[in-house]
Design a protein around this motif. Structure first.
Motif, mmCIF file in Angstrom:
data_model
loop_
_atom_site.group_PDB
_atom_site.id
_atom_site.type_symbol
_atom_site.label_atom_id
_atom_site.label_comp_id
_atom_site.label_asym_id
_atom_site.label_seq_id
_atom_site.Cartn_x
_atom_site.Cartn_y
_atom_site.Cartn_z
ATOM 1 N N LEU A 30 0.870 -1.135 -0.118
ATOM 2 C CA LEU A 30 -0.002 0.014 -0.060
ATOM 3 C C LEU A 30 0.713 1.182 -0.063
ATOM 4 C CD1 LEU A 30 -2.886 -0.974 2.553
ATOM 5 C CD2 LEU A 30 -3.048 -0.649 0.188
ATOM 6 N N ALA A 31 1.774 1.188 1.014
ATOM 7 C CA ALA A 31 2.829 2.428 0.901
ATOM 8 C C ALA A 31 3.380 2.577 -0.446
ATOM 9 C CB ALA A 31 3.778 2.248 1.949
ATOM 10 N N MET A 32 4.033 1.467 -1.088
ATOM 11 C CA MET A 32 4.606 1.770 -2.291
ATOM 12 C C MET A 32 3.645 2.395 -3.242
ATOM 13 S SD MET A 32 7.533 1.378 -4.007
ATOM 14 C CE MET A 32 8.512 0.412 -3.014
ATOM 15 N N ALA A 33 2.375 1.866 -3.347
ATOM 16 C CA ALA A 33 1.695 2.180 -4.429
ATOM 17 C C ALA A 33 1.138 3.651 -4.000
ATOM 18 C CB ALA A 33 0.268 1.636 -4.412
ATOM 19 N N LEU A 34 1.088 3.977 -2.964
ATOM 20 C CA LEU A 34 0.526 5.639 -2.713
ATOM 21 C C LEU A 34 1.716 6.459 -2.959
ATOM 22 C CD1 LEU A 34 -1.449 4.875 0.563
ATOM 23 C CD2 LEU A 34 -2.445 5.513 -1.510
ATOM 24 N N MET A 35 2.870 6.234 -2.524
ATOM 25 C CA MET A 35 4.198 6.966 -2.884
ATOM 26 C C MET A 35 4.382 7.211 -4.365
ATOM 27 S SD MET A 35 6.842 6.494 0.604
ATOM 28 C CE MET A 35 6.825 4.820 0.518
ATOM 29 N N GLN A 36 4.305 6.042 -5.156
ATOM 30 C CA GLN A 36 4.499 6.231 -6.389
ATOM 31 C C GLN A 36 3.233 7.175 -7.205
ATOM 32 O OE1 GLN A 36 4.072 2.293 -7.763
ATOM 33 N NE2 GLN A 36 6.598 1.802 -7.580
ATOM 34 N N ALA A 37 2.285 7.250 -6.307
ATOM 35 C CA ALA A 37 1.049 8.291 -6.822
ATOM 36 C C ALA A 37 1.383 9.658 -6.197
ATOM 37 C CB ALA A 37 -0.202 8.047 -6.617
ATOM 38 N N ASP A 38 2.381 9.819 -5.574
ATOM 39 C CA ASP A 38 3.140 11.080 -5.128
ATOM 40 C C ASP A 38 2.321 11.464 -3.878
ATOM 41 O OD1 ASP A 38 5.182 13.129 -5.491
ATOM 42 O OD2 ASP A 38 3.398 14.518 -6.023
ATOM 43 N N VAL A 39 1.803 10.652 -2.934
ATOM 44 C CA VAL A 39 1.387 10.953 -1.809
ATOM 45 C C VAL A 39 2.397 11.102 -0.826
ATOM 46 C CG1 VAL A 39 -0.284 10.180 0.032
ATOM 47 C CG2 VAL A 39 -0.881 9.468 -2.330
ATOM 48 N N ASP A 40 2.024 12.126 -0.087
ATOM 49 C CA ASP A 40 3.360 12.733 1.056
ATOM 50 C C ASP A 40 3.689 11.309 2.041
ATOM 51 O OD1 ASP A 40 4.654 14.857 2.599
ATOM 52 O OD2 ASP A 40 3.520 13.868 4.147
ATOM 53 N N VAL A 82 1.203 8.881 4.324
ATOM 54 C CA VAL A 82 1.378 7.384 4.175
ATOM 55 C C VAL A 82 1.639 6.627 5.513
ATOM 56 C CG1 VAL A 82 2.456 5.384 2.966
ATOM 57 C CG2 VAL A 82 1.945 7.597 1.778
ATOM 58 N N LYS A 83 2.690 7.035 6.080
ATOM 59 C CA LYS A 83 3.026 6.580 7.456
ATOM 60 C C LYS A 83 1.871 6.576 8.557
ATOM 61 C CE LYS A 83 6.708 6.504 10.897
ATOM 62 N NZ LYS A 83 5.793 6.384 12.077
ATOM 63 N N LYS A 84 1.084 7.763 8.416
ATOM 64 C CA LYS A 84 -0.086 7.882 9.401
ATOM 65 C C LYS A 84 -0.998 6.728 8.940
ATOM 66 C CE LYS A 84 -3.438 11.186 10.927
ATOM 67 N NZ LYS A 84 -3.986 12.614 10.624
ATOM 68 N N LEU A 85 -1.478 6.548 7.691
ATOM 69 C CA LEU A 85 -2.391 5.475 7.349
ATOM 70 C C LEU A 85 -1.804 3.991 7.815
ATOM 71 C CD1 LEU A 85 -4.290 5.183 4.189
ATOM 72 C CD2 LEU A 85 -2.533 3.160 4.334
ATOM 73 N N GLN A 86 -0.705 3.722 7.673
ATOM 74 C CA GLN A 86 -0.276 2.651 7.996
ATOM 75 C C GLN A 86 -0.244 2.325 9.865
ATOM 76 O OE1 GLN A 86 3.968 2.682 6.508
ATOM 77 N NE2 GLN A 86 3.509 0.975 5.227
ATOM 78 N N ASP A 87 0.033 3.272 10.560
ATOM 79 C CA ASP A 87 0.013 3.440 11.829
ATOM 80 C C ASP A 87 -1.671 3.347 12.242
ATOM 81 O OD1 ASP A 87 2.557 3.779 12.043
ATOM 82 O OD2 ASP A 87 2.429 5.903 12.289
ATOM 83 N N ASN A 88 -2.474 3.659 11.681
ATOM 84 C CA ASN A 88 -3.984 3.648 11.952
ATOM 85 C C ASN A 88 -4.441 2.392 11.821
ATOM 86 O OD1 ASN A 88 -4.017 6.261 12.751
ATOM 87 N ND2 ASN A 88 -4.937 7.108 10.817
ATOM 88 N N ILE A 89 -3.765 1.752 10.437
ATOM 89 C CA ILE A 89 -4.264 0.388 10.047
ATOM 90 C C ILE A 89 -3.629 -0.634 11.221
ATOM 91 C CG2 ILE A 89 -4.158 -1.624 8.723
ATOM 92 C CD1 ILE A 89 -4.107 0.558 6.206
ATOM 93 N N ARG A 90 -2.734 -0.467 11.487
ATOM 94 C CA ARG A 90 -2.085 -1.412 12.459
ATOM 95 C C ARG A 90 -2.816 -1.205 13.853
ATOM 96 N NH1 ARG A 90 3.514 -0.025 10.521
ATOM 97 N NH2 ARG A 90 4.122 -1.933 9.453
#
Length: 504
Positions: free
Chosen positions: A35-45, A49-57
């Protein structure tokens, strides 16, 4: 569908997770990395992305999940919810009031598509019964008034501007006053666009805002700048009271995801997105609907709203066709198919429509594929225009019996025999689909009692391909849904699919 590549990557990551024999921390971490790779390739900050990962965990605790809980569905639900939040500013945008003069002021950088977006918004409200007008207060850019004049004339929208007055505040004040006196409901003011560092631009915006007293200030943002959109939005926020944002040029650019998430992070609600130059390539933005379509899950409520708002379907013809099919009083004809094609073309973007249908959206990704589909439908309509009235009101039997008719039609329409044969092949599944609906009608629609039995389920199975049936949860789920219909219940999750005011 915009950002199709991002949607495909996220969908693949979720599919890989669901295909795992055991769902543990390693599987979850692999999903989050993808997910992180896909979002950062779409130029998401990166921080977003880190906040999204933390919230999912935080929301997925595999060890504490009760026995019997479907971990795959639970994880997918959390991922989708966090994607919603990533795009949702959490703030309600301004909603125009019917019968009141709503003044909307547009601001933005030069080249962001601001003037085109002004006309698109005016046209959007005009199609929905509002009395709209445009005011050109851009006296800085040469040709700005000519551009707005040309766009407004094409869309048949009243406009105001001046070739001689150099003060934008004077032009804006006079134009708004004139349209307020004439009781226009949506008055859109286009302002000059320059660089964010030019102090003169912000001073000018403040002067125009002072004399027009806008109900809403819309900032137009070019999606091609990606996550830099956040700095631009914040700079404009400091000078004028920006109420909402329109994202433009979202058709096929890799940095679109960055722009969407960056603007949402500034707490500015995104109200519309532009996906092309044409008037109909402009749609309201809703975070949940956007993510749902992005992941190929469809947006049935949005599709129904589109049918209701666009008013392109001839309901009398649709009802007559439906009655003919379910009653078995007539066969599906080439004329019926041509009318369906014609009304489909009136809806605008095919990829937009297909993206709202669950399981089908990702079949038409990319501008090139959509253009090919549009050209194919137009070619079919041209071929059918060369048919006689008798041929239009019949099916493919006469062509099977007399192939010479296809030769005549090919010559008359400027098509090849292969293209005419392709039309015949396309007609067959339409014919099969409608023939399988015969005898399933009831008073006011499909009879749920005829659908709920095993025979009805088998007929439903004939209507759809195995892939589409799989998306519906298989034969067992279809039967369960039909039984709920028969007992007068609405299946879970389908209540939002009914049009406003319709009861079950």
């Amino acid at each position: 569908m915009v950002l199709a590549d991002l949607g495909a990557k996220i969908t693949k990551a979720l599919n890989d997770m669901r295909a795992s024999s055991v769902v543990d921390k390693d599987v979850l971490n692999k999903l989050l990395s993808s997910l992180a790779m896909a979002l950062m390739q779409a130029d998401v900050d990166f921080q977003l992305v880190k906040k999204l990962q933390d919230n999912i965990r935080k929301n997925v605790n595999l060890e504490e999940m009760a026995a019997g809980v479907n971990k795959r569905k639970a994880i997918q639900g959390v991922v989708i919810t966090e994607l919603y939040r990533l795009l949702d500013s959490g703030k309600e945008p301004y909603k125009p009031k019917k019968g009141h003069s709503n003044v909307i002021m547009f601001v933005g950088l030069q080249g962001s598509g601001k003037t085109t977006s002004c006309t698109k918004l005016a046209y959007y409200y005009k199609k929905r019964g509002w009395k709209t007008a445009l005011v050109c207060a851009d006296t800085f850019r040469a040709g700005a008034f000519d551009q707005l004049k040309q766009n407004a004339t094409k869309a048949m929208i009243p406009f105001y501007g001046s070739y001689t007055e150099a003060d934008p505040a004077v032009v804006a004040e006079e134009g708004v006053r004139q349209f307020r006196d004439q009781r226009f409901e949506i008055i859109i003011v286009d302002t000059s666009g320059r660089h964010k560092q030019e102090a003169a631009l912000f001073e000018e915006m403040q002067q125009v805002a002072h004399v027009t007293q806008p109900d809403d200030v819309i900032f137009v943002m070019d999606s091609t700048i990606g996550q830099a959109a956040r700095g631009q939005a914040e700079a404009f926020h400091e000078s004028v009271d920006v109420g909402s944002v329109i994202i433009t040029k979202l058709d096929g650019h890799a940095k679109g995801g960055g722009a969407l998430t960056a603007v949402a992070a500034t707490q500015s609600p995104i109200v519309f997105v532009g996906t092309g130059e044409h008037m109909d390539q402009f749609e309201p933005f809703n975070a949940k609907s956007f993510v749902s379509r992005l992941l190929g899950m469809g947006d049935i409520s949005g599709l129904i709203s589109m049918f209701e708002e666009e008013k392109v379907f001839d309901h009398a013809k649709q009802k007559a066709l439906y009655t003919k099919i379910v009653s078995g009083s007539g066969a599906f004809t080439f004329r019926d198919m041509r009318e369906q094609f014609e009304q489909l073309m009136n809806m605008g973007s095919l990829s937009k429509i297909m993206g709202m249908i669950p399981g089908i959206g990702q079949m038409m990704q990319g501008k090139e594929q959509e253009e090919q589909s549009v050209q194919r439908i137009k070619r079919f309509m041209t071929i059918m225009d060369s048919m006689t009235q008798e041929e239009l009101d019949g099916d493919d039997k006469v062509f099977n019996q007399q192939p010479s008719r296809m030769v005549r039609i090919a010559r008359g329409s400027g098509s090849s025999m292969r293209q005419v044969q392709e039309l015949m092949m396309t007609f067959k599944p339409f014919k099969k689909f409608t023939s399988n609906m015969k005898g399933m009608g009831g008073k006011g629609g499909l009879d749920p009692r005829k659908l709920s039995g095993m025979g009805g389920a088998r007929q439903m199975q004939k209507m759809f391909t195995p892939q589409m049936m799989s998306k519906m949860g298989g034969m067992a789920n279809v039967q369960r849904m039909m039984k709920q219909f028969a007992s007068g219940q609405m299946p879970a999750g389908m209540k939002g699919m009914l049009p406003p005011g319709m009861k079950f």
